[in-house]
Scaffold this motif. Structure first.
Motif, short mmCIF file in Angstrom:
data_model
loop_
_atom_site.label_atom_id
_atom_site.label_comp_id
_atom_site.label_asym_id
_atom_site.label_seq_id
_atom_site.Cartn_x
_atom_site.Cartn_y
_atom_site.Cartn_z
N VAL A 175 49.69 39.80 50.29
CA VAL A 175 49.25 40.67 49.20
C VAL A 175 47.84 40.24 48.81
O VAL A 175 47.55 39.04 48.72
N VAL A 176 46.95 41.22 48.60
CA VAL A 176 45.58 40.94 48.17
C VAL A 176 45.33 41.68 46.86
O VAL A 176 45.57 42.89 46.77
N ASP A 177 44.84 40.93 45.85
CA ASP A 177 44.56 41.58 44.57
C ASP A 177 43.30 41.00 43.94
O ASP A 177 42.76 40.00 44.38
N ASP A 178 42.85 41.71 42.90
CA ASP A 178 41.66 41.33 42.13
C ASP A 178 42.07 41.25 40.65
O ASP A 178 42.21 42.27 39.99
N PRO A 179 42.26 40.02 40.15
CA PRO A 179 42.67 39.90 38.74
C PRO A 179 41.53 40.15 37.76
O PRO A 179 41.77 40.23 36.55
N ASP A 180 40.29 40.29 38.25
CA ASP A 180 39.13 40.48 37.38
C ASP A 180 38.78 41.94 37.15
O ASP A 180 37.78 42.24 36.48
N ALA A 181 39.56 42.86 37.69
CA ALA A 181 39.27 44.28 37.54
C ALA A 181 39.28 44.68 36.05
O ALA A 181 40.08 44.15 35.28
N PRO A 182 38.40 45.59 35.66
CA PRO A 182 38.28 45.97 34.24
C PRO A 182 39.57 46.46 33.61
O PRO A 182 39.82 46.23 32.44
N CYS B 25 35.55 45.93 45.97
CA CYS B 25 34.68 47.03 45.55
C CYS B 25 34.58 47.05 44.02
O CYS B 25 34.89 48.05 43.38
N PRO B 26 34.17 45.92 43.43
CA PRO B 26 34.11 45.88 41.97
C PRO B 26 32.99 46.78 41.44
O PRO B 26 32.06 47.12 42.18
N PRO B 27 33.06 47.16 40.18
CA PRO B 27 31.98 47.97 39.61
C PRO B 27 30.65 47.21 39.69
O PRO B 27 30.61 46.00 39.48
N LYS B 28 29.59 47.95 40.02
CA LYS B 28 28.27 47.32 40.07
C LYS B 28 27.92 46.73 38.71
O LYS B 28 28.16 47.36 37.68
N LEU C 272 44.47 32.04 49.34
CA LEU C 272 43.07 31.87 49.67
C LEU C 272 42.30 32.83 48.78
O LEU C 272 42.62 34.02 48.73
N THR C 273 41.31 32.33 48.05
CA THR C 273 40.56 33.18 47.13
C THR C 273 39.11 33.30 47.59
O THR C 273 38.46 32.29 47.87
N GLY C 274 38.66 34.55 47.68
CA GLY C 274 37.26 34.82 47.99
C GLY C 274 36.61 35.52 46.82
O GLY C 274 37.29 36.09 45.95
N VAL C 275 35.28 35.46 46.76
CA VAL C 275 34.52 36.03 45.65
C VAL C 275 33.59 37.12 46.19
O VAL C 275 32.98 36.97 47.27
N TYR C 276 33.49 38.21 45.44
CA TYR C 276 32.58 39.29 45.82
C TYR C 276 31.98 39.91 44.55
O TYR C 276 32.68 40.06 43.55
#
Length: 153
Positions: free
Chosen positions: A52-59, A99-102, A146-150
């Motif tokens: 599973v891949v997720d982004d906990p920082d999404a608005p 694909c986070p918000p610019k 494994l955590t990556g940053v974008y």
């Protein structure tokens, strides 16, 4: 199962190190392809894997980018066509890259691998990433992250 009793899986990528930047080619700004992922030996009794891949920082709260499941127990890397995929929060089956918000700052993308005591997760068509994660947590023998940053500027 309680996280304290789960075996630790070593999840790695040749594309990025834990806590480091994810290359553009693995994002919506590039080819939007999943990064190569590999792992070591799972705990005894492993009958399949789920990722599973997720982004906990999404608005709007955690955004789910991908779930690959029913991965064979002999696998030590993801091979195209050897697993099922769920519907991500983009509304599509398969991988949806970072694909986070610019201008929103850096986002952390958690790649979570589960070693399961079930040969298959029978979720049916239309299963969402959250469904896969719920079932994977219920059947987990081991877990790796494994955590990556974008960031999009």
């Amino acid at each position: 199962m309680d996280n304290a009793t789960l075996s630790k899986l070593d999840l790695t990528s040749t594309a990025f190190q834990n806590g480091q930047a994810i290359a553009v080619q693995y994002s919506c700004d590039g080819a939007d392809q999943p990064p190569p992922l590999a792992w070591g030996e799972p705990p005894a009794g492993t009958k399949s894997f789920a990722l599973v891949v997720d982004d906990p920082d999404a608005p709007s709260g955690t955004f789910r980018h991908w779930a690959a499941y029913n991965i064979p127990p002999s696998a030590r890397a993801l091979e195209a066509g050897s697993f099922d995929e769920a519907i991500n929060d983009f509304g599509k089956s398969g991988y949806g890259g970072p694909c986070p918000p610019k201008g929103h700052g850096p986002h952390h993308y958690r790649f979570k691998l589960f070693a399961l005591d079930a040969a298959r997760l029978d979720l049916g068509t239309g299963a969402k990433v959250a469904d896969v994660e719920r079932q994977a947590e219920a059947h987990a023998l081991g877990r790796g992250e494994l955590t990556g940053v974008y960031e999009r500027r």
